[in-house]
Design a protein around this motif. Structure first.
Motif, PDB file in Angstrom:
ATOM      1  N   UNK A  20       0.805  -1.221   0.000  1.00 28.18           N
ATOM      2  CA  UNK A  20       0.000   0.000   0.000  1.00 28.18           C
ATOM      3  C   UNK A  20       0.838   1.271   0.000  1.00 28.18           C
ATOM      4  N   UNK A  21       2.112   1.169   0.391  1.00 27.04           N
ATOM      5  CA  UNK A  21       2.986   2.336   0.510  1.00 27.04           C
ATOM      6  C   UNK A  21       3.987   2.318  -0.640  1.00 27.04           C
ATOM      7  N   UNK A  22       4.024   3.364  -1.451  1.00 26.49           N
ATOM      8  CA  UNK A  22       4.921   3.367  -2.612  1.00 26.49           C
ATOM      9  C   UNK A  22       6.380   3.100  -2.226  1.00 26.49           C
ATOM     10  N   UNK A  23       6.985   2.167  -2.951  1.00 27.83           N
ATOM     11  CA  UNK A  23       8.418   1.850  -2.812  1.00 27.83           C
ATOM     12  C   UNK A  23       8.798   1.336  -1.428  1.00 27.83           C
ATOM     13  N   UNK A  24       7.843   0.830  -0.674  1.00 28.09           N
ATOM     14  CA  UNK A  24       8.169   0.280   0.648  1.00 28.09           C
ATOM     15  C   UNK A  24       8.956  -1.015   0.500  1.00 28.09           C
ATOM     16  N   UNK A  25       9.869  -1.229   1.436  1.00 30.76           N
ATOM     17  CA  UNK A  25      10.635  -2.472   1.500  1.00 30.76           C
ATOM     18  C   UNK A  25       9.948  -3.423   2.472  1.00 30.76           C
ATOM     19  N   UNK A  26       9.793  -4.678   2.081  1.00 33.48           N
ATOM     20  CA  UNK A  26       9.185  -5.697   2.943  1.00 33.48           C
ATOM     21  C   UNK A  26      10.281  -6.593   3.501  1.00 33.48           C
ATOM     22  N   UNK A  27      10.287  -6.737   4.830  1.00 31.22           N
ATOM     23  CA  UNK A  27      11.268  -7.593   5.497  1.00 31.22           C
ATOM     24  C   UNK A  27      10.509  -8.623   6.326  1.00 31.22           C
ATOM     25  N   UNK A  28      10.364  -9.825   5.779  1.00 34.30           N
ATOM     26  CA  UNK A  28       9.741 -10.924   6.499  1.00 34.30           C
ATOM     27  C   UNK A  28      10.817 -11.670   7.278  1.00 34.30           C
ATOM     28  N   UNK A  29      10.600 -11.839   8.564  1.00 33.37           N
ATOM     29  CA  UNK A  29      11.590 -12.515   9.403  1.00 33.37           C
ATOM     30  C   UNK A  29      11.068 -13.895   9.759  1.00 33.37           C
ATOM     31  N   UNK A  30      11.754 -14.907   9.273  1.00 31.26           N
ATOM     32  CA  UNK A  30      11.319 -16.287   9.468  1.00 31.26           C
ATOM     33  C   UNK A  30      11.290 -16.646  10.957  1.00 31.26           C
ATOM     34  N   UNK A  31      10.152 -17.143  11.417  1.00 39.61           N
ATOM     35  CA  UNK A  31      10.024 -17.622  12.782  1.00 39.61           C
ATOM     36  C   UNK A  31       9.712 -16.570  13.823  1.00 39.61           C
ATOM     37  N   UNK A  32       9.684 -15.283  13.445  1.00 44.10           N
ATOM     38  CA  UNK A  32       9.338 -14.233  14.407  1.00 44.10           C
ATOM     39  C   UNK A  32       7.831 -14.205  14.595  1.00 44.10           C
ATOM     40  N   UNK A  33       7.409 -14.003  15.844  1.00 40.89           N
ATOM     41  CA  UNK A  33       5.987 -13.904  16.128  1.00 40.89           C
ATOM     42  C   UNK A  33       5.582 -12.458  16.332  1.00 40.89           C
ATOM     43  N   UNK A  34       4.634 -12.243  17.241  1.00 37.96           N
ATOM     44  CA  UNK A  34       4.183 -10.878  17.526  1.00 37.96           C
ATOM     45  C   UNK A  34       4.975 -10.348  18.717  1.00 37.96           C
ATOM     46  N   UNK A  35       6.272 -10.269  18.513  1.00 39.17           N
ATOM     47  CA  UNK A  35       7.169  -9.764  19.543  1.00 39.17           C
ATOM     48  C   UNK A  35       8.486  -9.401  18.880  1.00 39.17           C
TER      49      UNK A  35
END
Length: 304
Positions: free
Chosen positions: A262-277
């Motif tokens: 939704x945000x122009x040119x935003x970078x997505x960083x998915x962290x494997x195994x991280x929860x809501x913390x």
């Protein structure tokens, strides 16, 4: 050392790390939590990278202004009203909370800052970047969402645990801490060891700092009524990083991906195994990612 200041007609408690003359990073906390959820070592990591790091208690949390006089929110009634398409009574909005943060920067004579928010704090940070673009140098949104109603919901058992009333810590502190630790363990990810002792100590410190009766519910209403913000997010021009864990049971990873889309040119960083913390093992990784995003806001030496 914690201090207080006046902002947007209320009092906010805050503290800071690093040199006052350095570029500022403003850390915004999540639903029902206090500024100390941004752990001292994490703030120290950012300060060591050359920033003035400011964290604060949101309204209705910790040592900032309490709205307890407005009474508690009955979650069942809230859900019923929302399901019926009705607007429940609201004490304040996320827009008010974004204005609080801008007022804090004003009171500290900080014209612009890098803004970092987690969960509800991510929503507030997004709102700051869209509504006050001249004040936000860069945006980092962590384990947050856009309000898109089509996104996946929280896992039912995690939501049930979050909404279940906790024992009153004045009457049963041990029960309150057990309740908080059980929830924290549930929403923690699978890749990093859960430090029960540190969690229990953190929750105990929040109790000692001051727990605001009903603050969680009133903040929850503000989130529930914030609506779909994707059209506002599309206007954000600040360099943006979206961080989300692949094992977040409370805010689905798809919510982070939707934020980045939704945000122009935003970078997505998915962290494997991280929860809501934000486990201690990731402090350095996340701090350096925030720094990289902040650096994107600076003019290139080549003028590009």
């Amino acid at each position: 050392m914690m201090k207080n200041l006046n902002s947007n007609g209320i009092t906010l408690a805050y503290d800071s790390f690093g040199e006052e003359a350095a570029e500022a990073i403003l850390l915004i906390s999540g639903l029902g939590t206090q500024m100390i959820r941004w752990a001292d070592p994490f703030c120290g990591e950012l300060a060591a990278l050359g920033y003035r790091v400011i964290r604060f208690d949101n309204r209705d949390a910790g040592r900032s202004t309490s709205f307890a006089q407005h009474g508690t929110v009955d979650v069942g009634t809230l859900v019923s009203l929302l399901m019926a398409g009705q607007r429940p009574p609201v004490t304040y909005t996320l827009a008010d909370m974004a204005a609080d943060a801008i007022g804090l920067l004003d009171a500290l004579s900080i014209p612009q800052a890098h803004v970092v928010g987690r969960s509800m704090g991510g929503m507030i940070a997004q709102m700051m970047a869209s509504e006050y673009p001249s004040r936000v140098l860069s945006l980092t949104s962590i384990m947050s969402a856009t309000g898109n109603p089509a996104l996946p919901s929280a896992e039912p058992d995690a939501m049930t645990m979050m909404m279940r009333p906790a024992p009153d810590p004045v009457l049963d502190e041990a029960g309150f801490l057990d309740h908080g630790v059980a929830f924290a363990r549930r929403v923690a990810g699978t890749a990093y060891s859960f430090d029960e002792e540190a969690c229990r100590a953190l929750l105990g410190e929040e109790v000692r700092r001051g727990r605001v009766p009903g603050g969680f519910g009133r903040q929850f209403v503000a989130i529930a009524l914030a609506g779909d913000r994707r059209s506002q997010l599309a206007t954000i021009k600040a360099p943006t990083l979206v961080i989300h864990g692949t094992n977040d049971p409370l805010v689905h990873p798809g919510c982070g991906q939707d934020t980045a889309a939704s945000i122009p040119d935003a970078e997505m960083m998915l962290i494997d195994g991280m929860g809501h913390d934000l486990p201690a093992q990731l402090f350095s990784t996340v701090a350096h990612a925030i720094d990289r995003t902040a650096r994107r806001s600076r003019p290139s030496i080549f003028g590009a």
